[in-house]
Write an enzyme that holds these catalytic residues in place. Sequence first.
Site, PDB file in Angstrom:
ATOM      1  N   CYS A   1      -1.592   8.944   3.917  1.00 38.93           N
ATOM      2  CA  CYS A   1      -1.588   8.601   2.499  1.00 38.93           C
ATOM      3  C   CYS A   1      -2.904   9.040   1.857  1.00 38.93           C
ATOM      4  O   CYS A   1      -2.978   9.284   0.668  1.00 38.93           O
ATOM      5  CB  CYS A   1      -1.389   7.109   2.338  1.00 38.93           C
ATOM      6  SG  CYS A   1      -2.467   6.180   3.417  1.00 38.93           S
TER       7      CYS A   1
ATOM      8  N   GLU B   1       0.883  -1.172   0.000  1.00 40.30           N
ATOM      9  CA  GLU B   1       0.000   0.000   0.000  1.00 40.30           C
ATOM     10  C   GLU B   1       0.912   1.211   0.000  1.00 40.30           C
ATOM     11  O   GLU B   1       1.735   1.376   0.890  1.00 40.30           O
ATOM     12  CB  GLU B   1      -0.927  -0.021   1.218  1.00 40.30           C
ATOM     13  CG  GLU B   1      -1.918  -1.183   1.197  1.00 40.30           C
ATOM     14  CD  GLU B   1      -2.782  -1.246  -0.057  1.00 40.30           C
ATOM     15  OE1 GLU B   1      -3.030  -0.199  -0.694  1.00 40.30           O
ATOM     16  OE2 GLU B   1      -3.191  -2.359  -0.452  1.00 40.30           O
TER      17      GLU B   1
HETATM   18  P1  NAD Z   1       9.045   5.360   3.061  1.00 41.91           P
HETATM   19  O1  NAD Z   1       8.799   4.702   1.758  1.00 41.91           O
HETATM   20  O2  NAD Z   1      10.121   6.377   3.164  1.00 41.91           O
HETATM   21  O3  NAD Z   1       9.387   4.250   4.176  1.00 41.91           O
HETATM   22  C1  NAD Z   1       8.549   3.143   4.375  1.00 41.91           C
HETATM   23  C2  NAD Z   1       9.389   1.991   4.896  1.00 41.91           C
HETATM   24  O4  NAD Z   1      10.279   1.594   3.847  1.00 41.91           O
HETATM   25  C3  NAD Z   1      10.246   2.366   6.092  1.00 41.91           C
HETATM   26  O5  NAD Z   1      10.303   1.288   6.986  1.00 41.91           O
HETATM   27  C4  NAD Z   1      11.591   2.611   5.456  1.00 41.91           C
HETATM   28  O6  NAD Z   1      12.685   2.436   6.338  1.00 41.91           O
HETATM   29  C5  NAD Z   1      11.600   1.564   4.367  1.00 41.91           C
HETATM   30  N1  NAD Z   1      12.558   1.843   3.287  1.00 41.91           N
HETATM   31  C6  NAD Z   1      13.018   3.031   2.864  1.00 41.91           C
HETATM   32  N2  NAD Z   1      13.901   2.858   1.864  1.00 41.91           N
HETATM   33  C7  NAD Z   1      13.972   1.528   1.637  1.00 41.91           C
HETATM   34  C8  NAD Z   1      14.718   0.715   0.752  1.00 41.91           C
HETATM   35  N3  NAD Z   1      15.539   1.240  -0.150  1.00 41.91           N
HETATM   36  N4  NAD Z   1      14.541  -0.625   0.812  1.00 41.91           N
HETATM   37  C9  NAD Z   1      13.689  -1.175   1.715  1.00 41.91           C
HETATM   38  N5  NAD Z   1      12.973  -0.452   2.586  1.00 41.91           N
HETATM   39  C10 NAD Z   1      13.117   0.879   2.559  1.00 41.91           C
HETATM   40  O7  NAD Z   1       7.641   5.952   3.559  1.00 41.91           O
HETATM   41  P2  NAD Z   1       7.306   6.768   4.873  1.00 41.91           P
HETATM   42  O8  NAD Z   1       7.866   8.138   4.756  1.00 41.91           O
HETATM   43  O9  NAD Z   1       7.599   5.988   6.097  1.00 41.91           O
HETATM   44  O10 NAD Z   1       5.716   6.834   4.747  1.00 41.91           O
HETATM   45  C11 NAD Z   1       5.090   7.705   3.864  1.00 41.91           C
HETATM   46  C12 NAD Z   1       4.674   7.020   2.579  1.00 41.91           C
HETATM   47  O11 NAD Z   1       3.873   5.890   2.882  1.00 41.91           O
HETATM   48  C13 NAD Z   1       3.794   7.927   1.721  1.00 41.91           C
HETATM   49  O12 NAD Z   1       4.140   7.761   0.374  1.00 41.91           O
HETATM   50  C14 NAD Z   1       2.394   7.419   2.018  1.00 41.91           C
HETATM   51  O13 NAD Z   1       1.468   7.711   1.005  1.00 41.91           O
HETATM   52  C15 NAD Z   1       2.641   5.959   2.180  1.00 41.91           C
HETATM   53  N6  NAD Z   1       1.592   5.320   2.986  1.00 41.91           N
HETATM   54  C16 NAD Z   1       0.650   4.608   2.322  1.00 41.91           C
HETATM   55  C17 NAD Z   1      -0.386   4.008   3.023  1.00 41.91           C
HETATM   56  C18 NAD Z   1      -1.446   3.225   2.306  1.00 41.91           C
HETATM   57  O14 NAD Z   1      -2.202   2.516   2.962  1.00 41.91           O
HETATM   58  N7  NAD Z   1      -1.550   3.329   0.997  1.00 41.91           N
HETATM   59  C19 NAD Z   1      -0.451   4.141   4.405  1.00 41.91           C
HETATM   60  C20 NAD Z   1       0.551   4.863   5.048  1.00 41.91           C
HETATM   61  C21 NAD Z   1       1.575   5.454   4.327  1.00 41.91           C
END
Ligand code: NAD
Length: 539
Positions: free
Chosen positions: A325, A291
Amino acid sequence: MSTIRIYKAKNEPVLKYLKGSKERKMVVKSYNEMFNSKIDIPLFIGSEKILTNDRKLILPPHDYKNSIGTYSQANENHVKHAIKNLLENKKSWSETPWEKRCDIFLKAADLISNKYRSKITAGTMIGQSKNIFQAEIDAACEFIDFLRFNVAYLTEIYNEQPVNGEGKSNNLEYRSLEGFVYAITPFNFTAIGGNLCASAALMGNVVLWKPSDNQIYTAKITMDIFREAGLPDGIINLITGDPKMISDIALSHPEFSGLHFTGSTSVFRDLWKKIGNNINLYRDYPRIVGETGGKDFIFCHPTADIDTTSTAIIRGAFEYQGQKCSAASRIYIPNSISDNLINKVIDETKTIKMGSPIDFNNFMTAVIHAGAFERISKYIDYAKSSNECEILHGGNYDDSVGYFVEPTIILTRNHQFKTMKEEIFGPVVTLYVYDDKNWEEMLDIVDNTSEYALTGAFISQDEESIKIALNKLRYSAGNFYVNDKPSGAVVGQQPFGGCRASGTDDKAGSKLNLLRWVSPRLVSRTHNPPTSYPYDYMD
Ligand code: NAD
């Protein structure tokens, strides 16, 4: 299998935290105690809690000079050890009776509802800078709802059985996946962190959990709750550290069976590519559930009620500083009501107070970290320098104490303007005014403007227009709201998830999601097996 008992879940009531209330006093007490003490968060691997020499500081976004502790960084050996430990526990956990697994997560829900409520709520206020209401609906209510409704869905799934044929009994056994599940979770919801690992574990899987660095404070509380609820060691192992290093190891393991991801679109796409490149390494075809981002809209029909619309815009865009999100970030307004509506939105936004979450007058607090502050301020600067828009309110930002960004309202003349298309993930909303008579054509533009399709809202008092919008915007949003803001999904009521670049639409908090974490085996038993090969027609 015999028919199992169906469990019915109910939504956890949202506490109000009124002045003088017991719950408010308890949260303030927890907040002050936690804010003024320090914690060192280890890695959780099996029964070990490993404090590594390599640590990072935990910094509240609204007061980032006041460290509240450290969290450990894993090295490659820790990650390999965590996976090995999970796989050692896999058999016993997947063979644990389902009633026992359910009891553990129901007990966790009760612990959050009572003993841990003020702690996990205060932790979410401190670590993720949510105001009390946002912390309550996330860390308490949504988390509890996920845990209880998942149990309800498990009982429904297990009851879904094929019919018995003549002389045959048929049974679907909902086995867990054969290897381990890797859960990667975002900063913005304590509940999502807990749910992404708990949902897979409930279905009998072992889970490597990599929470966001910016949610680690409440991830630790979550691990304590699961443990106290009776979750055996080594069923969910928590690892923090370089996400790329951790993912490279997890995604190249032959027993990697599933990714449960919530976060940004670009990270999810990279992970999917890695899984694709490694496909020959795996025993299973891994389940991939993600998501991801959103560019969520509110479309106001010419019959839209002004008060309904302005409330949907302000709550939808600025609650939790626009870091949902599902946050409303592009708004389509008909010319005929634009003056009244926009003036109302500006006047009300002017009354919004921003500051520390422990000051209960504040509707908004800080954005999550320096990187977010920089990204959001760049969008604001871009708007300031553009001749395609004007900033109607806000536009200031200040990171001297915490990462504070004013609620910012942009009015653009170009419906394809950068801030109408890209996810900003901050308190910035862009308005576009259209000619009333073109409202139907505008729906096509809404559909095509952004790559995302997470949430959207349509505000109207005209039934026919609602039908047209539902039809034209069929694939524009996985969660579509009529006459409300596009955020605030409640587990059990509005299963959540989007399509296109917003994710695999596996609907967190629903049966659909749980089905991704099982690999059903059909067992067909023949009572009087045939004893010769010819069929009747051959007589
Ligand atoms: P992010 O993508 O920066 O991080 C999410 C997770 O991915 C974290 O645990 C992070 O450490 C990890 N991550 C980062 N780089 C990575 C890599 N190269 N390889 C593997 N893992 C990695 O997102 P965020 O800032 O924590 O959250 C915000 C984002 O999440 C927004 O884009 C938002 O829309 C989305 N979001 C979506 C939903 C949904 O249900 N659609 C819900 C909540 C948040």
